[in-house]
Write a protein that holds these residues in place. Structure first.
Motif, mmCIF file in Angstrom:
data_model
loop_
_atom_site.group_PDB
_atom_site.id
_atom_site.type_symbol
_atom_site.label_atom_id
_atom_site.label_comp_id
_atom_site.label_asym_id
_atom_site.label_seq_id
_atom_site.Cartn_x
_atom_site.Cartn_y
_atom_site.Cartn_z
ATOM 1 N N LEU A 20 0.823 -1.213 0.000
ATOM 2 C CA LEU A 20 0.000 0.000 0.000
ATOM 3 C C LEU A 20 0.851 1.253 0.000
ATOM 4 N N LEU A 21 2.094 1.130 0.496
ATOM 5 C CA LEU A 21 2.963 2.300 0.672
ATOM 6 C C LEU A 21 3.739 2.670 -0.583
ATOM 7 N N GLU A 22 3.621 1.903 -1.633
ATOM 8 C CA GLU A 22 4.409 2.164 -2.843
ATOM 9 C C GLU A 22 4.299 3.598 -3.348
ATOM 10 N N PRO A 23 3.094 4.155 -3.534
ATOM 11 C CA PRO A 23 3.018 5.528 -4.061
ATOM 12 C C PRO A 23 3.497 6.592 -3.085
ATOM 13 N N VAL A 24 3.447 6.289 -1.790
ATOM 14 C CA VAL A 24 3.858 7.262 -0.777
ATOM 15 C C VAL A 24 5.375 7.308 -0.628
ATOM 16 N N LEU A 25 6.048 6.209 -0.969
ATOM 17 C CA LEU A 25 7.498 6.124 -0.797
ATOM 18 C C LEU A 25 8.259 6.190 -2.115
ATOM 19 N N GLY A 26 7.583 5.949 -3.235
ATOM 20 C CA GLY A 26 8.282 5.917 -4.514
ATOM 21 C C GLY A 26 9.169 4.699 -4.645
ATOM 22 N N VAL A 27 8.779 3.600 -3.990
ATOM 23 C CA VAL A 27 9.526 2.345 -4.035
ATOM 24 C C VAL A 27 8.611 1.263 -4.596
ATOM 25 N N SER A 28 9.103 0.468 -5.515
ATOM 26 C CA SER A 28 8.305 -0.604 -6.098
ATOM 27 C C SER A 28 8.115 -1.724 -5.079
ATOM 28 N N ILE A 29 6.851 -2.033 -4.772
ATOM 29 C CA ILE A 29 6.524 -3.103 -3.819
ATOM 30 C C ILE A 29 5.391 -3.919 -4.433
ATOM 31 N N ARG A 30 5.663 -5.166 -4.756
ATOM 32 C CA ARG A 30 4.686 -6.010 -5.448
ATOM 33 C C ARG A 30 3.509 -6.335 -4.533
ATOM 34 N N ASP A 31 2.293 -6.296 -5.110
ATOM 35 C CA ASP A 31 1.099 -6.657 -4.357
ATOM 36 C C ASP A 31 1.154 -8.115 -3.918
ATOM 37 N N ASN A 32 0.451 -8.419 -2.843
ATOM 38 C CA ASN A 32 0.348 -9.790 -2.343
ATOM 39 C C ASN A 32 -1.130 -10.167 -2.252
ATOM 40 N N GLU A 33 -1.431 -11.318 -1.649
ATOM 41 C CA GLU A 33 -2.810 -11.796 -1.568
ATOM 42 C C GLU A 33 -3.706 -10.824 -0.809
ATOM 43 N N LEU A 34 -3.134 -10.160 0.195
ATOM 44 C CA LEU A 34 -3.929 -9.232 0.994
ATOM 45 C C LEU A 34 -4.274 -7.965 0.226
ATOM 46 N N THR A 35 -3.296 -7.401 -0.468
ATOM 47 C CA THR A 35 -3.493 -6.094 -1.101
ATOM 48 C C THR A 35 -3.931 -6.173 -2.559
ATOM 49 N N GLY A 36 -3.672 -7.286 -3.209
ATOM 50 C CA GLY A 36 -3.923 -7.376 -4.647
ATOM 51 C C GLY A 36 -5.375 -7.223 -5.033
ATOM 52 N N GLY A 37 -6.295 -7.658 -4.170
ATOM 53 C CA GLY A 37 -7.709 -7.612 -4.523
ATOM 54 C C GLY A 37 -8.442 -6.384 -4.036
ATOM 55 N N LEU A 38 -7.751 -5.421 -3.444
ATOM 56 C CA LEU A 38 -8.413 -4.235 -2.904
ATOM 57 C C LEU A 38 -8.794 -3.263 -4.009
ATOM 58 N N ASP A 39 -10.017 -2.742 -3.948
ATOM 59 C CA ASP A 39 -10.383 -1.708 -4.919
ATOM 60 C C ASP A 39 -9.789 -0.377 -4.478
ATOM 61 N N ALA A 40 -9.908 0.627 -5.339
ATOM 62 C CA ALA A 40 -9.221 1.901 -5.108
ATOM 63 C C ALA A 40 -9.657 2.562 -3.803
ATOM 64 N N GLU A 41 -10.963 2.510 -3.506
ATOM 65 C CA GLU A 41 -11.464 3.186 -2.301
ATOM 66 C C GLU A 41 -10.952 2.509 -1.035
ATOM 67 N N VAL A 42 -11.016 1.180 -1.013
ATOM 68 C CA VAL A 42 -10.538 0.449 0.168
ATOM 69 C C VAL A 42 -9.033 0.599 0.301
#
Length: 221
Positions: free
Chosen positions: A72-94
């Protein structure tokens, strides 16, 4: 703002500084990147793999359960962090609300270590997501050892808070900087001339009159 930051650092207070650019409205979370890189202790110029490892250690120190939310922190830090099972299915609002909640938790944990000052410069160019995050963190700061300093041009004549939505917070206060008066303008002009050239009074009254008239009280002129 620069003088305030200098004084705070002289007293040993950690200052995390971010600045919006003229294209800030199109740079999502751009103003926050340096701030959160500072708070997460990410080294400038380090390989991204090392930065991700540092980030995971910092999150684990707050709560081991937060490590899985690191993408979730990728855009805030400017570091590439691959999504995982927890974050991959989240819609934009969540995803947005989860990111903001995560950062509140991290700010709270960081502020238990030491007092913090967050400085956001040129907020009149802030992007919408950064503005929402600012409101969220500013609300949380009321109960934390955190001071949030925002610098901005008024959105319109007489407007409070620069359109940032902070003016409704009970702990918000605004310091308005009025144009320089003639005496202050002259003092600043003379100081700048003394810095840039050999001290001389030749032509100084005419220079003061010219610059004061052109600047119309704007110290940056």
């Amino acid at each position: 703002v620069a003088e305030f930051v200098r004084k705070a650092r002289e007293h040993g207070v950690l200052v995390a500084y971010g600045e919006a650019s003229t294209f800030g409205a199109n740079a999502t979370y751009g103003i926050w990147q340096e701030i959160w890189r500072t708070l997460f202790r990410l080294g400038e110029g380090e390989p991204e793999a090392e930065q991700r490892a540092t980030l995971e250690r910092e999150l684990a120190a707050v709560d081991p359960g937060l490590v899985a939310r690191a993408p979730l922190l990728e855009p805030v830090l400017g570091v590439s962090i691959r999504d995982n099972e927890l974050t991959g299915g989240l819609d934009a609002e969540v995803r947005k609300s989860s990111l903001e909640a995560l950062l509140v938790d991290c700010l709270r944990a960081r502020a238990t270590e030491e007092p913090l000052v967050l400085v956001l410069e040129d907020c009149h160019w802030i992007d919408p997501l950064s503005r929402d995050l600012l409101r969220t963190l500013a609300r949380a700061a009321a109960s934390l050892r955190v001071l949030v300093v925002t610098a901005y041009r008024p959105a319109e004549e007489g407007a409070v808070g620069g359109g940032l939505g902070l003016e409704t917070l009970g702990h918000f206060s605004e310091l308005r900087l009025a144009p320089l008066g003639p005496e202050d303008a002259e003092e600043l002009i003379r100081a700048k001339v003394a810095q840039a050239a050999a001290k001389t009074e030749a032509g100084m009254p005419a220079l003061v009159e010219l610059v004061t008239a052109r600047a119309e009280g704007n110290p940056f002129y």
